[in-house]
Each structure stands twice: as C-alpha cells, then as structure tokens.
Design a protein around this motif. Structure first.
Motif, PDB file in Angstrom:
ATOM      1  N   ALA A   1     -45.645  33.701  -7.128  1.00 48.36           N
ATOM      2  CA  ALA A   1     -47.018  33.217  -6.864  1.00 48.36           C
ATOM      3  C   ALA A   1     -47.657  34.078  -5.785  1.00 48.36           C
ATOM      4  N   VAL A   2     -48.780  34.711  -6.119  1.00 48.73           N
ATOM      5  CA  VAL A   2     -49.436  35.632  -5.185  1.00 48.73           C
ATOM      6  C   VAL A   2     -50.872  35.169  -4.936  1.00 48.73           C
ATOM      7  N   LEU A   3     -51.427  35.597  -3.771  1.00 48.33           N
ATOM      8  CA  LEU A   3     -52.839  35.357  -3.466  1.00 48.33           C
ATOM      9  C   LEU A   3     -53.678  36.437  -4.117  1.00 48.33           C
ATOM     10  N   GLY A   4     -54.790  36.063  -4.688  1.00 42.32           N
ATOM     11  CA  GLY A   4     -55.664  37.035  -5.320  1.00 42.32           C
ATOM     12  C   GLY A   4     -56.964  36.388  -5.778  1.00 42.32           C
ATOM     13  N   ARG A   5     -57.783  37.197  -6.433  1.00 43.68           N
ATOM     14  CA  ARG A   5     -59.067  36.709  -6.951  1.00 43.68           C
ATOM     15  C   ARG A   5     -59.050  36.823  -8.461  1.00 43.68           C
ATOM     16  N   LEU A   6     -59.502  35.783  -9.105  1.00 41.43           N
ATOM     17  CA  LEU A   6     -59.514  35.785 -10.562  1.00 41.43           C
ATOM     18  C   LEU A   6     -60.502  36.808 -11.100  1.00 41.43           C
ATOM     19  N   ARG A   7     -61.606  37.010 -10.357  1.00 44.47           N
ATOM     20  CA  ARG A   7     -62.601  37.985 -10.790  1.00 44.47           C
ATOM     21  C   ARG A   7     -63.122  38.693  -9.547  1.00 44.47           C
TER      22      ARG A   7
ATOM     23  N   PRO B   1     -63.367  33.412  -3.127  1.00 42.49           N
ATOM     24  CA  PRO B   1     -62.243  33.376  -2.173  1.00 42.49           C
ATOM     25  C   PRO B   1     -60.911  33.596  -2.899  1.00 42.49           C
ATOM     26  N   GLU B   2     -59.901  34.007  -2.149  1.00 46.48           N
ATOM     27  CA  GLU B   2     -58.574  34.232  -2.726  1.00 46.48           C
ATOM     28  C   GLU B   2     -57.881  32.891  -2.963  1.00 46.48           C
ATOM     29  N   THR B   3     -57.180  32.800  -4.105  1.00 47.96           N
ATOM     30  CA  THR B   3     -56.403  31.608  -4.443  1.00 47.96           C
ATOM     31  C   THR B   3     -55.045  32.059  -4.987  1.00 47.96           C
ATOM     32  N   ILE B   4     -54.130  31.081  -5.210  1.00 50.93           N
ATOM     33  CA  ILE B   4     -52.825  31.378  -5.824  1.00 50.93           C
ATOM     34  C   ILE B   4     -53.061  31.655  -7.299  1.00 50.93           C
ATOM     35  N   LEU B   5     -52.566  32.790  -7.786  1.00 45.91           N
ATOM     36  CA  LEU B   5     -52.706  33.170  -9.189  1.00 45.91           C
ATOM     37  C   LEU B   5     -51.337  33.208  -9.858  1.00 45.91           C
ATOM     38  N   LEU B   6     -51.296  32.697 -11.087  1.00 47.65           N
ATOM     39  CA  LEU B   6     -50.078  32.747 -11.924  1.00 47.65           C
ATOM     40  C   LEU B   6     -50.463  33.213 -13.319  1.00 47.65           C
ATOM     41  N   PRO B   7     -49.509  33.870 -14.020  1.00 50.57           N
ATOM     42  CA  PRO B   7     -49.774  34.176 -15.435  1.00 50.57           C
ATOM     43  C   PRO B   7     -49.981  32.877 -16.211  1.00 50.57           C
TER      44      PRO B   7
ATOM     45  N   GLY C   1     -58.031  33.702 -19.169  1.00 46.79           N
ATOM     46  CA  GLY C   1     -57.237  33.888 -20.373  1.00 46.79           C
ATOM     47  C   GLY C   1     -55.935  34.595 -20.119  1.00 46.79           C
ATOM     48  N   VAL C   2     -55.845  35.280 -18.971  1.00 47.49           N
ATOM     49  CA  VAL C   2     -54.611  35.985 -18.627  1.00 47.49           C
ATOM     50  C   VAL C   2     -53.957  35.320 -17.413  1.00 47.49           C
ATOM     51  N   GLN C   3     -54.779  35.011 -16.399  1.00 43.18           N
ATOM     52  CA  GLN C   3     -54.279  34.379 -15.195  1.00 43.18           C
ATOM     53  C   GLN C   3     -54.965  33.031 -15.002  1.00 43.18           C
ATOM     54  N   VAL C   4     -54.284  32.169 -14.207  1.00 36.38           N
ATOM     55  CA  VAL C   4     -54.807  30.832 -13.924  1.00 36.38           C
ATOM     56  C   VAL C   4     -54.814  30.634 -12.415  1.00 36.38           C
TER      57      VAL C   4
END
Length: 546
Positions: free
Chosen positions: A41-47, A481-487, A521-524
């Motif tokens: 689980a990493v921090l990131g931006r969906l867009r 803002p950055e959130t937790i991203l998962l496949p 569609g790829v990350q949540v």
C-alpha cells in the motif's frame, strides 16, 4: 459531517460482518497451493493536476462598420500599421447625405424667417412697458396708503390726544398728541436776585405741589447764571431733579424752598413741574381720521398703532391705477394668445428642422472613420469600393495585451474562481513554464466534444506569445491530495462491504474491512482501513473479486 461519519461507521460494521460470513464459508486453501502474489500500500494520487488546452487571443478587438450606404472616399492609415485611439483611418462619401444637408439648410433658413416675420407683425413691447410703469405707480401709491397709519414714537402715557377724533381732518405733519415720560420729571424754580448767589448745585430742595397737596424732594442740578427778565425784575431759573415724583403732571405749580448747609437757610422760590422727556405725535400724511385705537392717558408701546387715516384722493388715484394695470395685463394676454397660434406652429417647425439638420450633420461627421482604440488596423475595403450600411470596413486589434483563453470541463469549473493560480506551457516553447492567474470565467457553458465546457480567461499570456498560439494550462490548485492506492484486483467484496487481505508477519492473509474512494479502472483509492507500507494480497478465487 456527523451524519456522514455515522454512515461510514455503519458501513465498516457491515463490511466486517459480511467479511466474517465470507471467511466462515470459505474453504481454507490446501497446504500445497502456491502463495498468492502481494503488493504494498503506497501513498499517491489517482490522477494528476487538471490540465486544459487553450490559445493565445487578443481580447481588445474592434470591428468598424459603415454607418451609411455610400463609397469609400479614401483610406488614410496604411493597412497593418499600429494606430492610436481617435486616429483617422478612412473617409466615406454619401451623395444622399450631401443632398439632404443642403435641402435641410434651406428649410431651416425659411422657417427662421417665418418666425421673425410673425413676431415683427405683432409687437407687445409697448404694452409691456405700460404694465411696468403702472405696476411701479401702484406700488408707490400703496406705500403711501401704508404710511397713513399713526404709530407711537416711544413708550409712555399718551397725552393731548383729545384733539384726534373719528372723522376729524388733519394735515400732513400736524402734531396731534404727545407722549411724556412721567417717571422722570424736574421742577424749574425762579430765584430772585437776592437769593441767586446762594444757589449751588447739589442743594436739597423741598417742593410743595399745591394741586395735589404733596411734598416732593429734589436736588439742584442746574442754575442759569445769566437769568431772564420776567416782568420788571430779573429772575434766575434753577433746575431741580425730583426724586420719586409719583403721579404728577407737567405744568403743575410748585412752591419750593432750598436749604443751604446745616443751617437750613431757606431760599424760597416759585416754579412748575416739567417732564424731562417727551415725544410729539405727528400725522404722517394729510387725511381724515378713520379709526382711533387708544385713549388719552393710556400707556402705549413704542411702534404701537394709534390711529388710521384715509385719503379719499389717494384712494381714488390708487383704484384708477389698479384698474389701468389690470386692463393692460388683459390686453397683453390677448395679444400673446393671438400671436401664439401662428408663432407657436412656426417655432415648432423651426425646432424640427434644426433637429433634422443637426442629425444630418452628425451623420456626415460619422463618415470620417476613426480608430476606437490603439492597435493594428486591417481593412476589408479599399478606395472607391461601394459599401452598405452595417458592412465591416476595418478591424483594429490591440496585440500589446494578450491573454489565454482555455476550455475547462464542467466537472472542474465548480472549484475555479477569479484569482485561481495556474501554470501556462506555450507549445511553441517546449519546457518553459509561466505562472498566471484566472481573471474571468464565462458564466455560460458551451456544448462541445466530450460534454459541456466553459471558457476561462488567464492573464498574463506567456512571454513571446502571439495571437493564435496554443497553450497547455495546468490548474495547480486542483491537484488532488495523496491517498493510499491499491491495484483494483487487491480489493474484494461487494459495494458497501469491501475488504482486503493483509499479509501478517507469518505471511498469513488476514481479512480487513476498508472504505474505498474513486477508481480509474486500474487503481483504487483506500480512504480508510489501511496504512502506508502494509502488504496486501492481490488475488483470490475469481468469485471473491469485486
């Protein structure tokens, strides 16, 4: 916010319950199955930040249109040059306007001559002069009538008033009454030659008024040392100021004795009481007493009305003058009404012609086309070309003030406002970034490819930009803002009851309820239930995937 948190708590509880049921029913994998792949689980931006395409525009653009049908007479400013505001660009010609101007000028002159003829035919000036003279005479006579009121010249008791009666005739300036100051009296005593040397200022005098049987006390305030001849002997008048005279009348006879020093040497003298101050009442004009308002002996105020006089001759002259003035005014009104019927129509026609002439001259002035502002001029017509009313003649564009016009999707427009910071990237200059700001937002959206969009003005344009160049605009303030991203394959369960399998220290998969956000569609996005760095199982049986 509180209601949203309660819904979130209920969702998490339901997810835990659903997860327990699913795990209870699931068959544990065989010990021989290979381990499932995992992710971190990493921090990131969906867009990334929102971007928009734009173009450089010159917002100050003027189109010059022909005000009339006519011809292009001349083009003065060279095409493509930079012109200043008010500079003459071209001249138009209109034969119709020129003919109309000449015709209207002749009509205005004829209408003016007609008005002057009508006004000269009827001249009310002599009647006006007569009215002025009669009004002045009426005012003078009325002023004389107002002066026929008698007024008291000062305050005090009125005396010798029995000469004035209703119906009595008096002459101008005739004294008809006197007002005495009975609070200040003095006695004039005649001293013989033998006693005169002993009379000194300040001597006390005892006065006996025979008419009222009273004793008055006074002091000598003056002595006539020259004396006056009275009969066969010379006497010396001595003036005695009387203290607290009380009710006495002027002219009463007194017998006095003046006492010299403590020896009370009596200087006997005879004399009379006099008022020190008096004011005569004169008739302001000759006439007949019409009314008397006060009686003799009555105390009056200064300026109080005492009597009213009438002057029959003056009243007759005033009535005759007023009648002449009224008749002159009626004659003037009739004359003005007579002339107004013809003159009013002629004046109205003259005003209409003047208005038409002014409008025509303004239209001719408008044939000189001037620049409405600074900028570069281009022409759509040339000398000798015919033009129609409303046809575009030229355009003036100010290229010194450029802005960027960008198209923003309606899904992003709600977060924008004037002053919003952006970064502009000019396509013609790759790699260059230029800070700018939103200065205006079009309040009405436009339908285009991909939905509704809004035009947003961004200022300033990048350095070196030219009108028409394309610009890529990054809306810095809309960076999420950055959130937790998962496949996507790491999230399991059904909507409202999602969970993930977290690998513990031994590698065992431990189910955990999570709250998900947006997905591409790829990350949540994992909004709640997972921390950065935790290891999550990527896949299970196909039926368990969301």
């Amino acid at each position: 916010m509180l209601r949203a948190r309660r819904r979130l708590a209920h969702g998490v509880a339901f997810s835990g319950l659903a997860f327990t049921l699913i795990v209870a029913c699931a068959r544990p994998p065989a010990p021989t199955d290979p381990p499932a792949p995992t992710t971190i689980a990493v921090l990131g931006r969906l867009r990334p930040a929102v971007e928009a395409e734009g173009r450089v525009v010159a917002p100050v653009r003027h189109q010059l249109k022909s005000p009339v049908d006519g011809l292009v007479s001349s083009v003065i400013a060279p095409a493509g040059t930079t012109v200043r505001q008010g500079q003459v660009l071209m001249d138009l010609a209109s034969t119709q306007l020129a003919l109309t101007l000449g015709h209207l000028e002749r009509q205005v002159e004829l209408a003016r001559l007609r008005v002057e003829e009508l006004r000269a035919a009827v001249d009310p000036e002599p009647i006006r002069l007569l009215i002025t003279e009669l009004a002045m005479e009426q005012e003078r006579l009325q002023g004389m009538e107002r002066r026929l009121l008698m007024r008291a010249p000062r305050a005090g008791p009125l005396a010798v008033w029995d000469l004035v009666r209703s119906g009595q005739e008096v002459a101008a300036g005739e004294v008809v009454g006197t007002i005495f100051d009975d609070t200040a009296v003095h006695a004039t005593l005649m001293v013989g030659e033998a006693d005169a040397p002993f009379v000194e200022l300040g001597l006390t005098a005892l006065l006996h008024v025979e008419a009222i049987g009273r004793e008055l006390v006074g002091r000598v305030v003056d002595i006539d040392r020259d004396g006056v001849v009275q009969g066969e002997r010379r006497v010396y008048p001595a003036t005695v100021h009387v203290f607290n005279p009380g009710p006495v009348l002027g002219g009463m006879t007194v017998r006095g004795a003046m006492y010299h020093g403590e020896h009370r040497h009596a200087l006997v003298a005879w004399g009379q009481i006099n008022h020190r101050e008096r004011a005569d009442i004169s008739s302001p004009s000759g006439g007949i007493v019409e009314a008397v308002y006060v009686r003799e002996g009555e105390w009056v105020r200064s300026g109080q009305f005492l009597a009213r006089l009438v002057n029959p001759e003056l009243s007759l002259v005033l009535a005759r003058t007023s009648h002449q003035l009224e008749r002159a005014r009626r004659d003037l009104a009739a004359l003005q009404a007579q002339e107004s019927l013809a003159i009013r129509a002629a004046v109205s026609e003259l005003a209409d012609r003047d208005e038409q002439l002014a409008a025509t001259r303004a239209a001719l002035t408008a044939l000189t086309i001037r620049s409405p502002g600074p900028g570069r001029v281009t022409f759509a017509v040339g000398p000798g070309d015919p033009v129609a009313r409303g046809q575009v003649l030229a355009a003036v564009v100010d290229y010194t003030r450029l802005t960027v016009l960008a198209r923003i999707a309606e899904t992003e427009i709600g977060a924008l406002a004037a002053g919003f910071s952006v970064t502009a990237h000019l396509t013609a200059k790759p790699g260059g970034t230029y800070p700018a700001a939103v200065t205006a937002i079009d309040p009405e959206g436009k339908v285009g490819e991909g939905g509704v969009y809004f035009e947003v003005t961004i200022d300033p344009a990048p350095p070196g930009a030219m009108a028409g160049m394309t610009v890529r605009v990054v809306l810095d303030g809309l960076l999420p803002p950055e959130t937790i991203l998962l496949p996507r394959e790491a999230v399991m369960g059904a909507p409202g009851a999602t969970y993930v399998l977290v690998a513990d220290e031994t590698g065992a998969a431990v189910p955990r309820a999570v709250v998900t956000g947006a997905t591409d569609g790829v990350q949540v996005e994992i909004v709640e239930g997972l921390a950065e760095g935790e290891r999550v199982v990527l896949q299970l049986a196909a039926g368990d995937r969301p």
